[in-house]
Design a protein around this motif. Sequence first.
Motif, short mmCIF file in Angstrom:
data_model
loop_
_atom_site.label_atom_id
_atom_site.label_comp_id
_atom_site.label_asym_id
_atom_site.label_seq_id
_atom_site.Cartn_x
_atom_site.Cartn_y
_atom_site.Cartn_z
N LYS A 171 -41.30 -8.70 68.05
CA LYS A 171 -39.85 -8.61 68.22
C LYS A 171 -39.52 -8.66 69.70
O LYS A 171 -39.85 -7.74 70.45
CB LYS A 171 -39.32 -7.29 67.64
N PHE A 172 -38.94 -9.79 70.13
CA PHE A 172 -38.55 -9.86 71.53
C PHE A 172 -37.28 -10.70 71.69
O PHE A 172 -36.97 -11.57 70.89
CB PHE A 172 -39.69 -10.36 72.42
N SER A 173 -36.61 -10.37 72.76
CA SER A 173 -35.32 -10.97 73.06
C SER A 173 -35.51 -12.28 73.82
O SER A 173 -36.51 -12.45 74.52
CB SER A 173 -34.56 -9.96 73.93
N PRO A 174 -34.55 -13.20 73.74
CA PRO A 174 -34.59 -14.32 74.69
C PRO A 174 -34.22 -13.81 76.08
O PRO A 174 -33.80 -12.66 76.22
CB PRO A 174 -33.51 -15.27 74.15
N ILE A 214 -52.26 -14.08 69.40
CA ILE A 214 -50.93 -13.49 69.26
C ILE A 214 -50.05 -14.49 68.52
O ILE A 214 -50.03 -15.68 68.85
CB ILE A 214 -50.32 -13.18 70.65
N VAL A 215 -49.35 -13.99 67.51
CA VAL A 215 -48.42 -14.85 66.76
C VAL A 215 -47.00 -14.41 67.14
O VAL A 215 -46.57 -13.30 66.83
CB VAL A 215 -48.67 -14.70 65.24
N LEU A 216 -46.32 -15.27 67.85
CA LEU A 216 -45.01 -14.88 68.41
C LEU A 216 -44.02 -14.43 67.35
O LEU A 216 -43.25 -13.49 67.56
CB LEU A 216 -44.42 -16.04 69.23
N SER A 217 -44.06 -15.08 66.17
CA SER A 217 -43.08 -14.73 65.13
C SER A 217 -43.31 -13.34 64.53
O SER A 217 -42.46 -12.82 63.82
CB SER A 217 -43.08 -15.78 64.01
N GLU A 218 -44.45 -12.75 64.82
CA GLU A 218 -44.75 -11.39 64.32
C GLU A 218 -44.22 -10.31 65.28
O GLU A 218 -44.30 -9.12 64.99
CB GLU A 218 -46.26 -11.19 64.16
N LYS A 240 -40.19 -21.26 73.13
CA LYS A 240 -39.27 -21.40 74.27
C LYS A 240 -38.72 -20.04 74.70
O LYS A 240 -38.59 -19.76 75.90
CB LYS A 240 -38.13 -22.35 73.87
N MET A 241 -38.44 -19.19 73.71
CA MET A 241 -37.95 -17.84 74.03
C MET A 241 -38.97 -17.06 74.83
O MET A 241 -38.66 -16.37 75.79
CB MET A 241 -37.71 -17.07 72.72
N PHE A 242 -40.22 -17.20 74.40
CA PHE A 242 -41.33 -16.53 75.09
C PHE A 242 -41.44 -17.04 76.54
O PHE A 242 -41.55 -16.26 77.48
CB PHE A 242 -42.61 -16.80 74.28
N ILE A 243 -41.36 -18.35 76.70
CA ILE A 243 -41.50 -18.95 78.03
C ILE A 243 -40.33 -18.57 78.94
O ILE A 243 -40.53 -18.20 80.10
CB ILE A 243 -41.64 -20.49 77.91
N ASP A 244 -39.12 -18.65 78.42
CA ASP A 244 -37.93 -18.37 79.25
C ASP A 244 -37.97 -16.98 79.89
O ASP A 244 -37.43 -16.78 80.98
CB ASP A 244 -36.64 -18.48 78.42
N ARG A 245 -38.61 -16.04 79.22
CA ARG A 245 -38.66 -14.66 79.75
C ARG A 245 -39.45 -14.57 81.07
O ARG A 245 -39.42 -13.54 81.76
CB ARG A 245 -39.23 -13.72 78.70
N PHE A 246 -40.19 -15.65 81.40
CA PHE A 246 -40.95 -15.64 82.65
C PHE A 246 -40.09 -16.05 83.84
O PHE A 246 -40.60 -16.21 84.94
CB PHE A 246 -42.19 -16.54 82.54
N ASP A 274 -41.46 -6.29 72.76
CA ASP A 274 -42.83 -6.73 72.50
C ASP A 274 -43.32 -7.82 73.46
O ASP A 274 -44.52 -8.05 73.58
CB ASP A 274 -42.96 -7.26 71.06
N TRP A 275 -42.39 -8.50 74.12
CA TRP A 275 -42.81 -9.54 75.08
C TRP A 275 -43.72 -8.94 76.16
O TRP A 275 -44.64 -9.60 76.64
CB TRP A 275 -41.55 -10.18 75.70
#
Length: 191
Positions: free
Chosen positions: A43-46, A37-41, A94-100, A64-65
């Motif tokens: 669309k997800f919110s912080p 998975i390529v995070l920059s591809e 970091k955006m991906f991680i914070d959503r957890f 998409d998260w």
Amino acid sequence: MKILAISGSPRRDGNTEILLDKALDAAKNKGANIKKIVLSELKFSPCLECENIRKDGICIIKDDWQKIVSEIKKADGLILASPIFFGSVSAQTKMFIDRFQCLWLAKNIFRTYKAKQRKIGAFICIEASDRKDFFENAKAIVKNFFVTIDTDYKGELFCCGVDKKGAVKKKSNCLKKASEIGKRMATSETI
Ligand SMILES: Cc1cc2nc3c(=O)[nH]c(=O)nc-3n(C[C@H](O)[C@H](O)[C@H](O)COP(=O)(O)O)c2cc1C
């Protein structure tokens, strides 16, 4: 063994993805079922620190998260990779991680969630300079994240002195270590 690789670099086919692909190739050669998975591809919110959160660890933001979460649920092993940006992991990572945070709250505050099984995880990180403190900074964030998703931090690759796109191809020690990570994760050896 299902291995999920997550790239946090916004530069497609850059140094992060080259090392990640090296690890994935080695894992595939050892029979693992791989996915990247390529995070920059996506669309997800912080994280929005929503007031009306659910208490079961599920984030209420529908984007998409959520697709990444369902892939993580299916995986036995996770390889997270990020370049160092301003002394830390990339913004995408970091955006991906914070959503957890919703999961962290469910586990540690509401006590409504307990994982059924643990995964193994590894972290790949790349920087232009040779700053150990930057790697340590990124590692602390990723270790904290891995604890939250019930993943044992089993291996790491810190590759320094790499800046131009593709420069990592000349770093044979980093390429070798990336292959080792993939191979060992696929065979559940100590990584
Ligand atoms: C916004 C930005 C910030 C960066 N900050 C740092 C830094 O703090 N320390 C460092 O050593 N390299 C830094 N770099 C360099 C990258 O870590 C390096 O170029 C890396 O190889 C990029 O990996 P990639 O090709 O996968 O994107 C930065 C690069 C960018 C674009």
